[in-house]
Design a protein around this motif. Structure first.
Motif: not given
Lengths: 403, 403
Positions: A39-51, A86-89, A93-98, A103-109
């Motif tokens: 069985r494959q282990l599932r190795i998670k990594l979270g990505l912030d799509p702002t940068s 959502i950004g940071d309402p 936190n300027s590192t969480r722009p909306m 933009e998210i799709e483009q950044n992910a690509r």
């Protein structure tokens, strides 16, 4: 790396460069049972799509992920699009722009194009998920259930919260929700292992807690060191301009690595290359040659993000320009009229600076020379000649052609 | 009370019995502008649908609401059905059991039947809303926006949270959501004034904060004292069995009020009756007659929840049974065989106690008498006779009939 590698060897490989593993015993158990059950282990990594742009700091974790992939496991990348939308309402936190969905799709690509230089992107080794898939479905009742699993005291234990709370700096209650959301991601993808920098330790341990509550086997949390930037002091980051991007031009990448201080070498070798601990000890151990070691590291890096030949050319370029203080092979050529021109204007014409102010600054810093002679006044009149070479700093050159 | 009452007089009336008003200036301003614009103020009161039975403790706030209604304004009752349907998922708060929609509906009906004895229930004076109407529509993004309006430090200022946090008792993060939800209720119904006990001060002030953020005029918050129960010590509550229910039988209600201690009288007069401060000063001032004052209070209470005639009958009953230590007019009769029976068994047969243990306790407390003679042994053998009267405590009687 073959799947037939024995578990203790796998552990040794996976431990290399890590800061902490919660827990090594659980990792051993998961690797063992996965091998047994094929069985494959599932190795998670979270990505912030702002940068989207990846620099060598990001590659530390991505390289660890690649090791898991090479051992047969699956990388599950979570794109945190929900909070990015959502950004940071509270606006603090300027590192969480909306960001818009586009933009998210483009950044992910962009991110995947770059991460593909490190990760195995074949379908059986990589799964990509957007967390809006499940987070957008949560209602208030779900949220109340989710937040009831965590206490305020536990949340305030998190080092950044604790420091801010003690300093009397405001912490928005919504900030308590983010770690829970990240933890919920682990539940939804049923992750076996989560990778992250040491700054993510708390958040990733929340995932363990929530998985336990949801009757899942808690994920193993592996933390990697934060890579120090070119300045040798601060975390490598784009905003600090102390970074080496994976898309940097080969000559730039090579030159930047050659510029780092000697005491950072062992760390960079460990976190950015596959050399064994024994090899690294030879490069940076007793009686080592710092310049040779840096060339080895620069060569390895350019080879990874380009290829061997490019690395070799970059080494030659570096040798010529910096070491032997010779001119590079190819210098861009600019045309100018056959009449006197101020040094400032000449720098602008040759695109060696972007503004008159920058030209003035570079001259004042003694960084401008024409045919090898330093210029000390930005307004000095130059009589342009074809073949004249203008140099700014160590690496920027232009050649004049008079029309 | 006529709408033509001048504003300072209205303020004097509305201030009577309150603990704090945030702020009196704003209340004056709202009353003034409402009168000018011939507009009703919206007076909010939140209800917990988990405990439908109203006791005199609840009436303190309801009576204040009635004053606003009599001045022409609208009571807006918010039934907190949303959280009642969730309960407390952490399971630590037993006062938040999970209720079905039917239970909530039933509790609300019971509540309104009872509250109708105090409130004006005509359509133009009463609006009833269930907060699931808007809370069920909130998603995570809304929640993040809502929670970003409040800081952790501000939340920990709340006295109950502060005490628990300092004591190291766990506070679930979901508990931080409840005050925000209550505050959001104020935004959704655009309330002008919120009423509550002093234990609700923090929550109701959160409503002010959220209304400001949503560009509404912040509600005025009026807090009322918590009524002390019959024991003279703790908050009146059903679970402490120190309460007077508005549906208590008239004789019970009358008797319970006669039993309270002298030093509670002024407080009860102020919070439970309409007597002016001047009248109350006469009842409980220098040279007062505690018994007379209690009869006045008991009469006023029974008159409110029943009528004058019933109050008069209750007073006569009390006088007969307690003051003159005579037997009441009607005593329930129980049949027993013509043979010796233990005192304990006799108490059970006459349904004066529920268990043998209780019988034993009452005898040991010297609370049981047969035909006026105290019993000191629960196992003593009694020879029953028709017409024999058994008394337990001050108010429970039974008559024997031998078959």
């Amino acid at each position: 790396m073959p799947m037939t590698m024995k578990i203790p060897e796998q552990i040794k490989l996976l431990k290399r460069g890590t800061v902490e593993i919660f827990t090594e015993a659980e990792l051993t158990e998961k690797l063992t049972s996965a091998a047994k059950e094929k069985r494959q282990l599932r190795i998670k990594l979270g990505l912030d799509p702002t940068s989207p742009d990846i620099h060598l700091g990001h590659t530390v974790v991505l390289r660890k992920m690649r090791q898991f992939q090479d051992l047969g496991h699956k990388a599950v990348l979570i794109i945190g699009d929900y909070t990015a939308r959502i950004g940071d309402p509270s606006g603090q936190n300027s590192t969480r722009p909306m960001l818009s969905a586009e933009e998210i799709e483009q950044n992910a690509r962009t991110y995947f194009e770059q991460a593909g230089k490190i990760l195995d992107t074949s379908d059986d080794k990589l799964e990509v998920r957007y967390n809006s898939e499940w987070l957008s479905k949560l209602d208030l009742a779900d949220l109340i259930r989710l937040t009831s699993n965590m206490t305020v005291a536990r949340m305030l234990e998190r080092d950044t919260f604790e420091l801010r709370h003690k300093a009397g700096d405001p912490i928005g209650i919504h900030e308590f929700l983010y770690p829970l959301m990240q933890g919920y991601d682990s539940v939804m993808i049923n992750s076996d292992v989560e990778l992250g920098g040491t700054d993510q330790t708390f958040n990733n341990l929340v995932g363990r807690d929530l998985q336990r509550i949801h009757n899942q086997h808690p994920q193993v949390v592996i933390t990697m060191p934060i890579l120090v930037g070119l300045d040798g002091k601060e975390k490598m980051s784009k905003s600090k301009n102390n970074y080496i991007g994976v898309t940097d031009e080969p000559n730039d990448m090579f030159g930047k690595i050659m510029s780092i201080s000697d005491d950072m070498m062992e760390n960079y070798f460990t976190l950015l290359t596959d050399f064994t601990q024994e090899e690294i000890s030879e490069f940076v151990g007793t009686g080592w040659h710092p310049k040779e070691a840096k060339i080895t590291l620069a060569d390895a890096s350019v080879s990874t993000y380009y290829d061997k030949a490019t690395a070799k050319a970059a080494a030659a370029h570096f040798d010529k320009v910096f070491a032997q203080k010779q001119l590079p092979d190819e210098i861009p050529e600019f045309t100018t009229a056959n009449k006197p021109i101020s040094a400032k204007q000449l720098l602008l014409t040759c695109k060696l600076v972007e503004t008159g102010g920058e030209a003035k600054r570079m001259v004042q810093q003694d960084a401008v020379s024409i045919d090898g002679n330093k210029i000390s006044d930005p307004n000095i009149e130059i009589n342009p000649k074809s073949g004249m070479v203008i140099q700014v700093g160590k690496r920027k050159f232009a050649k004049i052609k008079v029309k």
